[in-house]
Design a protein around this motif. Sequence first.
Motif, mmCIF file in Angstrom:
data_model
loop_
_atom_site.group_PDB
_atom_site.id
_atom_site.type_symbol
_atom_site.label_atom_id
_atom_site.label_comp_id
_atom_site.label_asym_id
_atom_site.label_seq_id
_atom_site.Cartn_x
_atom_site.Cartn_y
_atom_site.Cartn_z
ATOM 1 N N UNK A 49 0.799 -1.228 0.000
ATOM 2 C CA UNK A 49 0.000 0.000 0.000
ATOM 3 C C UNK A 49 0.831 1.277 0.000
ATOM 4 N N UNK A 50 1.865 1.362 0.820
ATOM 5 C CA UNK A 50 2.633 2.606 0.931
ATOM 6 C C UNK A 50 3.309 2.963 -0.392
ATOM 7 N N UNK A 51 3.868 1.996 -1.078
ATOM 8 C CA UNK A 51 4.567 2.280 -2.334
ATOM 9 C C UNK A 51 3.621 2.460 -3.518
ATOM 10 N N UNK A 52 2.369 2.045 -3.377
ATOM 11 C CA UNK A 52 1.444 2.128 -4.502
ATOM 12 C C UNK A 52 0.407 3.244 -4.394
ATOM 13 N N UNK A 53 0.095 3.682 -3.194
ATOM 14 C CA UNK A 53 -0.919 4.722 -3.044
ATOM 15 C C UNK A 53 -0.338 6.069 -3.481
ATOM 16 N N UNK A 54 -0.973 6.729 -4.442
ATOM 17 C CA UNK A 54 -0.449 8.025 -4.894
ATOM 18 C C UNK A 54 -0.500 9.063 -3.782
ATOM 19 N N UNK A 55 0.374 10.036 -3.883
ATOM 20 C CA UNK A 55 0.365 11.201 -2.994
ATOM 21 C C UNK A 55 -0.104 12.372 -3.839
ATOM 22 N N UNK A 56 -1.032 13.156 -3.309
ATOM 23 C CA UNK A 56 -1.651 14.248 -4.053
ATOM 24 C C UNK A 56 -1.370 15.552 -3.332
ATOM 25 N N UNK A 57 -0.927 16.557 -4.080
ATOM 26 C CA UNK A 57 -0.704 17.879 -3.515
ATOM 27 C C UNK A 57 -1.361 18.918 -4.421
ATOM 28 N N UNK A 58 -2.231 19.725 -3.829
ATOM 29 C CA UNK A 58 -2.921 20.794 -4.558
ATOM 30 C C UNK A 58 -2.292 22.134 -4.206
ATOM 31 N N UNK A 59 -1.967 22.930 -5.243
ATOM 32 C CA UNK A 59 -1.418 24.264 -5.008
ATOM 33 C C UNK A 59 -1.544 25.076 -6.290
ATOM 34 N N UNK A 60 -1.976 26.329 -6.149
ATOM 35 C CA UNK A 60 -2.006 27.285 -7.263
ATOM 36 C C UNK A 60 -2.719 26.759 -8.504
ATOM 37 N N UNK A 61 -3.856 26.098 -8.298
ATOM 38 C CA UNK A 61 -4.647 25.631 -9.433
ATOM 39 C C UNK A 61 -4.095 24.399 -10.132
ATOM 40 N N UNK A 62 -3.154 23.726 -9.493
ATOM 41 C CA UNK A 62 -2.568 22.519 -10.066
ATOM 42 C C UNK A 62 -2.576 21.407 -9.028
ATOM 43 N N UNK A 63 -2.582 20.181 -9.521
ATOM 44 C CA UNK A 63 -2.438 19.024 -8.657
ATOM 45 C C UNK A 63 -1.179 18.285 -9.099
ATOM 46 N N UNK A 64 -0.326 17.973 -8.140
ATOM 47 C CA UNK A 64 0.851 17.159 -8.410
ATOM 48 C C UNK A 64 0.619 15.807 -7.763
ATOM 49 N N UNK A 65 0.787 14.762 -8.560
ATOM 50 C CA UNK A 65 0.591 13.394 -8.096
ATOM 51 C C UNK A 65 1.931 12.681 -8.205
ATOM 52 N N UNK A 66 2.350 12.065 -7.107
ATOM 53 C CA UNK A 66 3.604 11.324 -7.076
ATOM 54 C C UNK A 66 3.347 9.948 -6.483
#
Length: 134
Positions: A49-66
């Motif tokens: 789960x830890x290595x597969x669940x995406x991390x999502x960050x919202x800022x300035x009208x954009x979403x970064x997914x890692x």
Amino acid sequence: RDGGPMGANVSHCLASSKMDATLLSEIAAIEAKGTVLTLAAPGEMADKAVKHTPKLELASGKVTIAVAHGMEEAHWINYIWAKDEAGAVIGAVKLAHTDTPTVTIDVPEGTKSVTAYESCNLHGVWATVATPVA
């Protein structure tokens, strides 16, 4: 898209209608295969789960997914995408094993929440919880 160490940038994808129809079709086919796993509900893959669940960050009208997942020729993250509260894909990228599993997507105006998804070629589809857009 821009692959490699900096990840993929699909900020030009403002709405599903502007994305490549083939990419959307491939994502629909992946989703049709079955269960979407999450950190809270990893099924029989709790150890992954830890290595597969995406991390999502919202800022300035954009979403970064890692995704904290290694990228090897036999085992990699092959797609990352985001959906809005209505379930519409707002951005997506197909990755090669040589890419970094990170993507930045423009969040369309009026979007209330974003959910990030990733597909691992061996361990299925994983998602975040819906994250409100401030």
